[in-house]
Design a protein around this motif. Structure first.
Motif, PDB file in Angstrom:
ATOM      1  N   TYR A   1       2.420 -15.873 -28.394  1.00 33.90           N
ATOM      2  CA  TYR A   1       2.782 -15.096 -29.582  1.00 33.90           C
ATOM      3  C   TYR A   1       1.490 -14.533 -30.157  1.00 33.90           C
ATOM      4  O   TYR A   1       0.686 -15.302 -30.694  1.00 33.90           O
TER       5      TYR A   1
ATOM      6  N   ASN B   1       4.507 -31.776 -34.628  1.00 27.52           N
ATOM      7  CA  ASN B   1       4.969 -30.467 -35.108  1.00 27.52           C
ATOM      8  C   ASN B   1       4.098 -29.365 -34.527  1.00 27.52           C
ATOM      9  O   ASN B   1       2.877 -29.488 -34.481  1.00 27.52           O
ATOM     10  N   GLY B   2       4.749 -28.298 -34.089  1.00 27.46           N
ATOM     11  CA  GLY B   2       4.017 -27.122 -33.610  1.00 27.46           C
ATOM     12  C   GLY B   2       3.460 -27.252 -32.205  1.00 27.46           C
ATOM     13  O   GLY B   2       2.726 -26.375 -31.731  1.00 27.46           O
ATOM     14  N   ALA B   3       3.814 -28.325 -31.487  1.00 22.80           N
ATOM     15  CA  ALA B   3       3.240 -28.558 -30.152  1.00 22.80           C
ATOM     16  C   ALA B   3       3.754 -27.562 -29.115  1.00 22.80           C
ATOM     17  O   ALA B   3       3.112 -27.313 -28.098  1.00 22.80           O
ATOM     18  N   GLY B   4       4.952 -26.999 -29.373  1.00 19.26           N
ATOM     19  CA  GLY B   4       5.532 -26.059 -28.397  1.00 19.26           C
ATOM     20  C   GLY B   4       6.826 -26.573 -27.782  1.00 19.26           C
ATOM     21  O   GLY B   4       7.327 -26.016 -26.808  1.00 19.26           O
ATOM     22  N   LYS B   5       7.406 -27.613 -28.371  1.00 19.20           N
ATOM     23  CA  LYS B   5       8.621 -28.228 -27.817  1.00 19.20           C
ATOM     24  C   LYS B   5       9.811 -27.265 -27.863  1.00 19.20           C
ATOM     25  O   LYS B   5      10.440 -26.991 -26.849  1.00 19.20           O
ATOM     26  N   THR B   6      10.113 -26.759 -29.065  1.00 25.72           N
ATOM     27  CA  THR B   6      11.291 -25.888 -29.216  1.00 25.72           C
ATOM     28  C   THR B   6      11.126 -24.611 -28.395  1.00 25.72           C
ATOM     29  O   THR B   6      12.068 -24.141 -27.753  1.00 25.72           O
ATOM     30  N   THR B   7       9.915 -24.060 -28.397  1.00 23.14           N
ATOM     31  CA  THR B   7       9.673 -22.844 -27.609  1.00 23.14           C
ATOM     32  C   THR B   7      10.007 -23.106 -26.142  1.00 23.14           C
ATOM     33  O   THR B   7      10.739 -22.329 -25.514  1.00 23.14           O
TER      34      THR B   7
ATOM     35  N   ARG C   1      15.078 -17.845 -25.361  1.00 18.88           N
ATOM     36  CA  ARG C   1      13.858 -17.030 -25.476  1.00 18.88           C
ATOM     37  C   ARG C   1      13.395 -16.670 -24.072  1.00 18.88           C
ATOM     38  O   ARG C   1      13.731 -17.370 -23.117  1.00 18.88           O
TER      39      ARG C   1
ATOM     40  N   GLN D   1      17.524 -27.150 -32.967  1.00 17.76           N
ATOM     41  CA  GLN D   1      16.790 -27.947 -33.968  1.00 17.76           C
ATOM     42  C   GLN D   1      17.449 -27.840 -35.351  1.00 17.76           C
ATOM     43  O   GLN D   1      17.494 -28.810 -36.076  1.00 17.76           O
TER      44      GLN D   1
ATOM     45  N   GLU E   1      15.353 -32.566 -31.338  1.00 17.45           N
ATOM     46  CA  GLU E   1      15.155 -33.446 -32.505  1.00 17.45           C
ATOM     47  C   GLU E   1      16.488 -33.868 -33.130  1.00 17.45           C
ATOM     48  O   GLU E   1      16.747 -33.597 -34.303  1.00 17.45           O
TER      49      GLU E   1
HETATM   50  N1  LIG Z   1       8.874 -16.561 -32.859  1.00 17.77           N
HETATM   51  C1  LIG Z   1       7.630 -16.982 -33.070  1.00 17.77           C
HETATM   52  N2  LIG Z   1       6.660 -16.137 -33.416  1.00 17.77           N
HETATM   53  C2  LIG Z   1       5.384 -16.543 -33.617  1.00 17.77           C
HETATM   54  N3  LIG Z   1       4.973 -17.826 -33.462  1.00 17.77           N
HETATM   55  C3  LIG Z   1       5.902 -18.730 -33.115  1.00 17.77           C
HETATM   56  C4  LIG Z   1       7.275 -18.347 -32.893  1.00 17.77           C
HETATM   57  N4  LIG Z   1       7.955 -19.483 -32.551  1.00 17.77           N
HETATM   58  C5  LIG Z   1       7.064 -20.485 -32.549  1.00 17.77           C
HETATM   59  N5  LIG Z   1       5.846 -20.044 -32.893  1.00 17.77           N
HETATM   60  C6  LIG Z   1       4.631 -20.864 -32.974  1.00 17.77           C
HETATM   61  O1  LIG Z   1       4.480 -21.544 -31.742  1.00 17.77           O
HETATM   62  C7  LIG Z   1       4.012 -22.866 -31.933  1.00 17.77           C
HETATM   63  C8  LIG Z   1       4.989 -23.840 -31.308  1.00 17.77           C
HETATM   64  O2  LIG Z   1       6.197 -23.851 -32.063  1.00 17.77           O
HETATM   65  P1  LIG Z   1       7.444 -24.733 -31.665  1.00 17.77           P
HETATM   66  O3  LIG Z   1       8.528 -24.419 -32.650  1.00 17.77           O
HETATM   67  O4  LIG Z   1       7.733 -24.550 -30.237  1.00 17.77           O
HETATM   68  O5  LIG Z   1       6.883 -26.201 -31.909  1.00 17.77           O
HETATM   69  P2  LIG Z   1       7.635 -27.600 -31.919  1.00 17.77           P
HETATM   70  O6  LIG Z   1       6.872 -28.486 -31.027  1.00 17.77           O
HETATM   71  O7  LIG Z   1       9.077 -27.420 -31.644  1.00 17.77           O
HETATM   72  O8  LIG Z   1       7.411 -28.070 -33.423  1.00 17.77           O
HETATM   73  P3  LIG Z   1       8.382 -28.894 -34.431  1.00 17.77           P
HETATM   74  O9  LIG Z   1       8.199 -30.343 -34.113  1.00 17.77           O
HETATM   75  O10 LIG Z   1       7.814 -28.557 -35.776  1.00 17.77           O
HETATM   76  O11 LIG Z   1       9.778 -28.406 -34.242  1.00 17.77           O
HETATM   77  C9  LIG Z   1       3.850 -23.041 -33.437  1.00 17.77           C
HETATM   78  O12 LIG Z   1       2.495 -22.823 -33.765  1.00 17.77           O
HETATM   79  C10 LIG Z   1       4.742 -21.970 -34.007  1.00 17.77           C
HETATM   80  O13 LIG Z   1       4.285 -21.552 -35.260  1.00 17.77           O
END
Ligand SMILES: Nc1ncnc2c1ncn2[C@@H]1O[C@H](COP(=O)(O)OP(=O)(O)OP(=O)(O)O)[C@@H](O)[C@H]1O
Ligand SMILES: [Mg+2]
Length: 309
Positions: free
Chosen positions: A15, A40-46, A55, A85, A157
């Motif tokens: 991104y 948080n923010g590790a990249g799991k949901t992505t 996506r 989530q 989660e």
């Molecule tokens: N659509 C988007 N546009 C820009 N940045 C994004 C987007 N989606 C996620 N990010 C960024 O990518 C990184 C990973 O986000 P992600 O949601 O995958 O983390 P996560 O491990 O699921 O976190 P959490 O435990 O908070 O759910 C974060 O820094 C987030 O801000």
């Protein structure tokens, strides 16, 4: 060996400047509970939403049930179940109606009343969504994820924000699904959840997988410490730890926690306490946990203070 349920190869999602998913590869075997563990923010949901075809990746290959996510989206959606989530339904429709809605969307699937029973929502079947507690809403989300009788279930989660009781109820549902032979991709930042449920764990931090294996393999490989807690052990216990060359911790309640590096060292410590006639209130012996593995690998705690049960 059978084909893996999910194959991820060199997956990248960028991104802007951010490498949210930074070249990760892993497989999930059929019928296993796979925990994707990270802060948080590790990249799991992505990652999980790329596998679910929600996506699109910047680069890399993903196959699920032998189907390429770029070419077979329609078939994949029919064969997977997803708890996002942030699951929510419509405020003023009932639990049963929510399930009926998704059942019709998929044009059939699992018996709705059986599903309500399985997730423990029989008594809430006629309640509006807006009147369910957080834990019950999450359970409805799991039921929605199962309505098309999927082969692979993604739970992002599923227990965040739930109280310990509701969390354990959800764990029971996940165990039932495993018994039914489903493949479960569980995203979590609770290490005890991964330890309790997962056959395999991948730890993700800043878009990269930093360790993979069963919970025990990870603990043995990265943090083999065994903690011997001597309750009410006091000064004499500390002296024994020093004399035997082991480090120790004093949590401040009179207990002494001696850290040894292998199970063979446990008995000599206990024998020494006995020989010296040390009086203590009891002891327990505990292996390191995944939280400590994460700490050992990154120098950071996995959960924020106060976030644990
Ligand atoms: N659509 C988007 N546009 C820009 N940045 C994004 C987007 N989606 C996620 N990010 C960024 O990518 C990184 C990973 O986000 P992600 O949601 O995958 O983390 P996560 O491990 O699921 O976190 P959490 O435990 O908070 O759910 C974060 O820094 C987030 O801000
Ligand atoms: Mg997330």
């Amino acid at each position: 060996m059978t084909e893996p349920a999910i194959k991820v190869k060199n997956l990248v999602k960028i991104y802007g400047e951010l490498h949210a998913v930074d070249d990760i590869s892993f497989d999930v075997q059929m019928g296993e509970v796979f925990a994707f563990l990270g802060p948080n923010g590790a990249g799991k949901t992505t990652t999980v939403e790329i596998i679910e075809t929600i996506r699109s990746p910047t680069s890399g290959e993903v196959d699920i049930l032998g189907l390429d996510i770029k070419k077979n989206r329609k078939e994949i959606i029919q064969r997977i179940g997803v708890l996002p989530q942030e699951f929510s339904s419509f405020d003023r429709i009932t639990t049963r109606e929510t399930l009926q809605y998704f059942y019709r969307l998929f044009e059939g699937g699992r018996d709705i009343d059986e599903l309500l029973k399985m997730v423990g929502l029989e008594d809430e079947r006629d309640k509006w969504y807006m009147n369910l507690s957080g834990g019950l809403k999450q359970r409805l989300g799991i039921a929605v994820a199962l309505v098309n009788d999927p082969e692979v279930v993604f739970l992002d989660e599923p227990t965040t924000g739930l109280d310990p009781r509701a969390r354990r109820d959800t764990w029971e549902v996940i165990k039932t699904l495993k018994k039914e032979g489903k493949t479960i991709f569980l995203t979590t930042h609770y290490m005890e959840e991964a330890e309790a449920l997962a056959d395999k764990v991948a730890i993700i931090s800043k878009g990269k997988i930093i360790a993979r294996g069963s919970p025990n393999e990870l603990i043995d490989a990265h943090c083999g410490t065994i903690h011997i807690t001597v309750r009410g052990g006091g000064y004499e216990t500390k002296e024994i730890a020093k004399e035997m060359g082991f480090s120790y911790d004093t949590p401040g309640n009179g207990d002494i926690i001696i850290d040894v590096s292998s199970s063979e060292q446990v008995l000599p410590v206990l024998n020494r306490l006995k020989e010296k006639g040390v009086r203590y209130d009891g002891f327990d012996v505990r292996k390191a946990n995944l939280e400590e593995v994460f700490l050992a690998l990154t120098g950071q705690a996995l959960c924020e203070e106060g976030e644990k049960e």
